[in-house]
Motif scaffolding. Structure first.
Motif, short mmCIF file in Angstrom:
data_model
loop_
_atom_site.label_atom_id
_atom_site.label_comp_id
_atom_site.label_asym_id
_atom_site.label_seq_id
_atom_site.Cartn_x
_atom_site.Cartn_y
_atom_site.Cartn_z
N ASP A 50 0.80 -1.21 0.00
CA ASP A 50 0.00 0.00 0.00
C ASP A 50 0.84 1.27 0.00
O ASP A 50 0.31 2.36 0.09
CB ASP A 50 -0.93 0.02 1.22
CG ASP A 50 -2.10 -0.91 1.04
OD1 ASP A 50 -2.39 -1.26 -0.11
OD2 ASP A 50 -2.71 -1.29 2.05
N ALA A 51 2.13 1.14 -0.04
CA ALA A 51 2.97 2.32 -0.01
C ALA A 51 3.57 2.53 -1.40
O ALA A 51 4.36 1.74 -1.87
CB ALA A 51 4.08 2.14 1.02
N ILE A 73 10.52 13.28 5.36
CA ILE A 73 9.19 12.72 5.59
C ILE A 73 8.35 12.82 4.32
O ILE A 73 8.39 13.83 3.61
CB ILE A 73 8.48 13.42 6.78
CG1 ILE A 73 7.16 12.72 7.10
CG2 ILE A 73 8.31 14.90 6.52
CD1 ILE A 73 6.52 13.18 8.40
N TYR A 74 7.58 11.74 4.08
CA TYR A 74 6.68 11.71 2.93
C TYR A 74 5.37 11.05 3.36
O TYR A 74 5.38 10.00 4.01
CB TYR A 74 7.29 10.90 1.78
CG TYR A 74 6.33 10.67 0.64
CD1 TYR A 74 6.09 11.65 -0.30
CD2 TYR A 74 5.64 9.47 0.54
CE1 TYR A 74 5.19 11.44 -1.34
CE2 TYR A 74 4.73 9.25 -0.49
CZ TYR A 74 4.51 10.24 -1.43
OH TYR A 74 3.62 10.04 -2.43
N ILE A 75 4.24 11.68 3.03
CA ILE A 75 2.92 11.11 3.31
C ILE A 75 2.12 11.13 2.02
O ILE A 75 1.93 12.18 1.39
CB ILE A 75 2.17 11.90 4.40
CG1 ILE A 75 3.01 12.00 5.68
CG2 ILE A 75 0.83 11.23 4.71
CD1 ILE A 75 2.39 12.86 6.77
N GLU A 76 1.65 9.95 1.62
CA GLU A 76 0.89 9.79 0.38
C GLU A 76 -0.35 10.68 0.37
O GLU A 76 -1.00 10.91 1.40
CB GLU A 76 0.45 8.32 0.25
CG GLU A 76 -0.23 7.99 -1.04
CD GLU A 76 0.74 7.93 -2.21
OE1 GLU A 76 0.37 8.45 -3.28
OE2 GLU A 76 1.83 7.39 -2.06
N ASP A 77 -0.68 11.22 -0.81
CA ASP A 77 -1.88 12.02 -1.04
C ASP A 77 -1.93 13.28 -0.19
O ASP A 77 -2.99 13.76 0.19
CB ASP A 77 -3.14 11.18 -0.82
CG ASP A 77 -4.34 11.76 -1.58
OD1 ASP A 77 -4.11 12.46 -2.59
OD2 ASP A 77 -5.48 11.53 -1.16
N VAL A 157 3.16 6.59 6.73
CA VAL A 157 4.05 7.75 6.77
C VAL A 157 5.47 7.23 6.64
O VAL A 157 5.89 6.36 7.40
CB VAL A 157 3.90 8.52 8.10
CG1 VAL A 157 4.89 9.67 8.18
CG2 VAL A 157 2.47 9.01 8.28
N ARG A 158 6.18 7.73 5.66
CA ARG A 158 7.57 7.32 5.48
C ARG A 158 8.47 8.38 6.11
O ARG A 158 8.36 9.57 5.80
CB ARG A 158 7.91 7.22 3.99
CG ARG A 158 7.20 6.10 3.29
CD ARG A 158 7.58 6.11 1.81
NE ARG A 158 6.88 5.05 1.11
CZ ARG A 158 7.31 3.79 1.05
NH1 ARG A 158 8.42 3.45 1.65
NH2 ARG A 158 6.61 2.88 0.40
N LEU A 159 9.33 7.92 6.99
CA LEU A 159 10.32 8.80 7.60
C LEU A 159 11.69 8.15 7.43
O LEU A 159 11.98 7.12 8.02
CB LEU A 159 10.02 9.03 9.08
CG LEU A 159 11.01 9.93 9.83
CD1 LEU A 159 11.06 11.33 9.21
CD2 LEU A 159 10.63 10.02 11.30
N MET A 167 8.66 3.15 8.25
CA MET A 167 7.28 3.40 7.84
C MET A 167 6.41 3.34 9.07
O MET A 167 6.54 2.44 9.90
CB MET A 167 6.84 2.37 6.80
CG MET A 167 7.52 2.59 5.47
SD MET A 167 7.12 1.35 4.21
CE MET A 167 5.40 1.10 4.42
N TRP A 168 5.52 4.32 9.20
CA TRP A 168 4.67 4.45 10.37
C TRP A 168 3.22 4.33 9.92
O TRP A 168 2.80 4.97 8.96
CB TRP A 168 4.91 5.79 11.06
CG TRP A 168 6.34 5.98 11.45
CD1 TRP A 168 7.37 6.36 10.64
CD2 TRP A 168 6.91 5.76 12.73
NE1 TRP A 168 8.54 6.41 11.33
CE2 TRP A 168 8.29 6.04 12.63
CE3 TRP A 168 6.39 5.38 13.97
CZ2 TRP A 168 9.16 5.95 13.71
CZ3 TRP A 168 7.25 5.28 15.04
CH2 TRP A 168 8.61 5.55 14.91
N GLN A 169 2.47 3.51 10.62
CA GLN A 169 1.05 3.29 10.30
C GLN A 169 0.19 4.32 11.03
O GLN A 169 0.29 4.46 12.26
CB GLN A 169 0.64 1.88 10.76
CG GLN A 169 -0.84 1.59 10.58
CD GLN A 169 -1.16 1.12 9.19
OE1 GLN A 169 -0.45 0.32 8.61
NE2 GLN A 169 -2.23 1.62 8.64
N VAL A 170 -0.62 5.05 10.29
CA VAL A 170 -1.56 5.99 10.91
C VAL A 170 -2.71 5.17 11.50
O VAL A 170 -3.38 4.43 10.80
CB VAL A 170 -2.12 6.99 9.88
CG1 VAL A 170 -3.17 7.89 10.53
CG2 VAL A 170 -0.98 7.82 9.28
#
Length: 199
Positions: A50-51, A73-77, A157-159, A167-170
């Protein structure tokens, strides 16, 4: 009428100055993406299905610009795709300073100066302005909309740091009043940490 015209001209100049500063910040960070990021192929692993975006960060070149750069840091959409700073002194240094050390109201995304970025604390805090032009953390307001929430690709969330890519799950998104209880970064035991998460 002369007074009104002078006031109008002054206001217009102020608005132009703000707009110009917005544009300078946006251009600076766009150029940083071009200069310091290299997109890589998506690994074919289920946990990353999903990333969408994989990237490598040129930390050596970034830290030649500023040794306080500790991550990306990168967050999709969202438009969140920025270097992350870490002051050694306080949480004010990068409020209105860009990653290259220049004064700009855009500021930077930065970690709480008390956090240990190498090993991560139980609560790692990242700050940034919620800008009206949606830059910095401005686009995170979309995380409260069902369209964003219902798309699971947005939940990662990619850090990336110089030590590792994480990768961090919201798992929770909410809007809170001004408070200070989120500022705690360390806990005596699991029960205390659990109580913090349930606050």
């Amino acid at each position: 009428t002369i007074l009104f015209a002078a006031m109008f001209l002054y206001s217009a100049m102020q608005l132009y100055g703000i707009w110009q500063e917005y544009r300078e910040g946006e251009t600076l960070y766009h150029n940083a993406q071009e200069e310091f990021l290299q997109q890589t192929e998506e690994p074919n692993t289920p946990q990353l299905a999903d990333a969408r975006l994989q990237f490598a960060v040129d930390f050596e070149s970034l830290q030649a610009v500023n040794t306080d750069v500790i991550g990306w840091i990168y967050i999709e959409d969202t438009v969140v795709n920025y270097p992350v700073l870490h002051s050694k002194k306080n949480n004010d240094e990068y409020l209105y300073t860009t990653y290259d050390g220049k004064q700009n109201n855009s500021g930077s995304i930065f970690a709480d100066y008390r956090n240990n970025i190498k090993s991560f604390d139980k609560n790692t805090i990242l700050y940034a302005h919620g800008r009206y032009d949606m830059t910095m953390f401005g686009s995170l307001k979309d995380a409260l909309k069902s369209g964003w929430v219902n798309d699971s690709t947005n939940h990662m969330v990619r850090l990336s740091t110089e030590y590792e890519n994480t990768m961090w799950q919201v798992f929770s998104v909410y809007h809170i009043p001004t408070t200070t209880d989120y500022l705690r970064i360390s806990f005596n035991d699991k029960a205390e940490y659990g109580a913090f998460l349930n606050t």
